[in-house]
Design a protein around this motif. Structure first.
Motif, PDB file in Angstrom:
ATOM      1  N   GLU A  57      42.964  63.594  19.144  1.00 55.80           N
ATOM      2  CA  GLU A  57      42.577  63.352  20.538  1.00 55.80           C
ATOM      3  C   GLU A  57      41.152  62.816  20.634  1.00 55.80           C
ATOM      4  O   GLU A  57      40.885  61.859  21.368  1.00 55.80           O
ATOM      5  CB  GLU A  57      42.710  64.639  21.354  1.00 55.80           C
ATOM      6  N   GLU A  61      40.147  58.939  21.878  1.00 60.04           N
ATOM      7  CA  GLU A  61      39.220  58.667  22.981  1.00 60.04           C
ATOM      8  C   GLU A  61      38.119  57.710  22.546  1.00 60.04           C
ATOM      9  O   GLU A  61      37.781  56.772  23.275  1.00 60.04           O
ATOM     10  CB  GLU A  61      38.604  59.969  23.501  1.00 60.04           C
ATOM     11  N   SER A  65      37.606  53.704  23.841  1.00 67.62           N
ATOM     12  CA  SER A  65      36.404  53.346  24.594  1.00 67.62           C
ATOM     13  C   SER A  65      35.676  52.131  24.011  1.00 67.62           C
ATOM     14  O   SER A  65      34.771  51.598  24.648  1.00 67.62           O
ATOM     15  CB  SER A  65      35.439  54.541  24.641  1.00 67.62           C
TER      16      SER A  65
END
Length: 157
Positions: A57, A61, A65
């Motif tokens: 996770e 992320e 980004s």
């Protein structure tokens, strides 16, 4: 090392260090028509599925980004333990494996064989010595490190 592996290694290293995990390996490979980004992590006593999910996770992320995307093609992200037959890549891996049963694959055959299993007796920057069983006898064999294509822990049967 590919730029994808380098980028992912730099992104995931602080994530795993935050939890005192060890980053064992990052690989980006094509299997069939699909690409796989694999991150292998470990810790003393072993890693569990929740810890793998947490790293996955956090890494997802960070990757999402980034602009531009460092991995333009579609891929599957897999975060897992290296397993019981963990690869030996770093010097620290070899130190931990001293006295353990390991498997090595060679670039050039020795005694007409390219694969050996035995107990890691010793190693240095140039050589590695295994205690192997040949038929009913134990024997020490020494291999040039430059001739070792892959090394990993092995399960003895």
């Amino acid at each position: 090392m590919s730029s994808v592996v380098e980028t992912v290694t730099s992104l995931v290293t602080p994530i795993v260090e935050q939890r005192n995990f060890e980053l064992v390996e990052v690989e980006f490979v094509k299997e069939g028509k699909s690409w796989f980004l694999r991150v292998f992590i470990d810790k003393e006593g072993g890693i569990d599925i929740e810890e793998c999910a947490w790293v996955s996770e956090q890494l997802s992320e960070k990757l999402d980004s980034l602009n531009p995307d460092p991995i333009p093609q579609a891929y599957f992200l897999e975060v897992s333990s290296p397993g019981a037959e963990r690869p030996l890549k770093k010097e620290a891996d070899y130190h931990k494996a001293l006295g353990e049963y390991i498997h090595i694959s060679l670039y050039q055959s020795v005694n007409d064989e390219k694969q050996f299993e035995g107990f890691l007796e010793s190693f240095d920057e140039n050589e590695l010595t295994l205690r192997v069983r040949i038929k009913t006898r134990e024997k020490q064999l020494t291999f040039e490190r430059s001739n070792i294509a892959k090394a990993r822990l092995a399960i003895q049967f």
